[in-house]
Design a protein around this motif. Sequence first.
Motif, short mmCIF file in Angstrom:
data_model
loop_
_atom_site.label_atom_id
_atom_site.label_comp_id
_atom_site.label_asym_id
_atom_site.label_seq_id
_atom_site.Cartn_x
_atom_site.Cartn_y
_atom_site.Cartn_z
N ASN A 1 -8.95 -2.95 3.44
CA ASN A 1 -8.63 -1.70 2.76
C ASN A 1 -9.22 -0.54 3.56
N GLU B 1 -1.56 -2.23 -6.49
CA GLU B 1 -1.48 -2.22 -5.03
C GLU B 1 -2.21 -1.04 -4.40
N GLY B 2 -2.44 0.03 -5.14
CA GLY B 2 -3.15 1.17 -4.58
C GLY B 2 -3.08 2.37 -5.50
N GLN C 1 -2.34 -3.91 3.13
CA GLN C 1 -2.81 -3.12 2.00
C GLN C 1 -3.74 -1.98 2.41
N SER C 2 -3.75 -1.63 3.69
CA SER C 2 -4.72 -0.63 4.17
C SER C 2 -4.10 0.66 4.68
N GLN D 1 -8.10 -4.82 -3.90
CA GLN D 1 -6.71 -4.50 -3.61
C GLN D 1 -6.55 -3.25 -2.74
N SER D 2 -7.39 -2.26 -2.96
CA SER D 2 -7.17 -0.99 -2.28
C SER D 2 -8.40 -0.12 -2.39
N SER E 1 0.83 -1.20 0.00
CA SER E 1 0.00 0.00 0.00
C SER E 1 0.86 1.24 0.00
N THR F 1 -9.62 4.07 3.66
CA THR F 1 -9.31 5.42 3.20
C THR F 1 -10.10 6.41 4.02
#
Length: 368
Positions: A238, A340-341, A187-188, A293-294, A105, A240
């Motif tokens: 994941n 990946e992001g 991945q977060s 993934q992201s 990430s 955001t």
Amino acid sequence: MRKAALFTALAAAALFVGGTTTLAQAKTYTQHGSALANYNVNKYKTVKNKNMFVPRYAFKQSYSYIFQTAPTSISSTKGKKVTFKSNVFLPVTYNRSADWGNPQSEVLSKDGNTLYELITTSSQSTRGWIVRYNLGALRSKFGISTNHMDALRRATYDHSVGKMTSTDRAIMANVKIGPTFNTGHGQSLAMNPKNGQLWFIGKPVKAATNVQQVSKTSLKPVKKINFTLKSTVTMGSNLTFDKNGNAYFFTYSNGGWSPKGAVKIYKGKINSKSVKFHLVMQGLRYRPGTKPQSMAYNQKRNRLYFVSDSSISSVPVSKLGKLKPSQVEATNLNGQREFEGIQFTANGAGYLLVNKGAELMQTTSNNF
């Protein structure tokens, strides 16, 4: 533990947070009860977005020779048009061959000058570390995005063979490597733009999980909040944040009361000692790809992005829960890389983190 005092303080939120403990210099809080608000499954619906699903594929390497000096590109093949072009060839080797070959990430500052990259020890590992790059200095002083695109990879490779030059050492002065810690899937990693804090999701254990705050200076966890969303709900891997500090994650539905493969979106807050989420009562009928993934947020366009390999979907934050199919944007891309992001600068430039080998690829226009 001071449970009574904490219970009084948080009773209004129907939460109970245990006292802090210090473990490896990280404060730990334990939240009791469900962190996920109740919802009526009969009221859940999905928007019938266009099906842009990309199935799992064998990843291709981007290079025949690791010290790339010229950019490559990835372009849309279907849906919203976009082209990503190599901007930074990230290190692959530092101590031994390909030991930095598993990026999971990224977090990019709004000015695009600072990058945080979370790397795990192997593709299936739950341990790793964070590397912080001063991209502003690396670009302006060493040309890593222009005339010396191989410089960063050469510096770390030279470190691995014990033959660093003075230029290598000057380059690495702009690269900080954090300690190894338990990263979960890794991945977060995400930054809350409201307060500048870095967070990631720890590895779920059954329905239980945790979120951890990472110091931007030491690059290691300094706070951990243990919680359970709900006994029947496992948190996605994941994360955001939007400009107002709201946190989001998404999962794919396994079927049952929501269509199998639908995208479920969760929104909430990560506070100083507790978390709370709720299910957005409208999801996406069709997911972008096999593996989530992201997730990302673009402040310029106020949109959330759902990233899978070679497929990215996005929705406007202001329309969550009342989306129309035309408001869901989606893109399929070529290249067969591992995505990946994605991160966005304040001006809307998108930076896609891809692997095999690790690199940042920038959008050629700022409207993605």
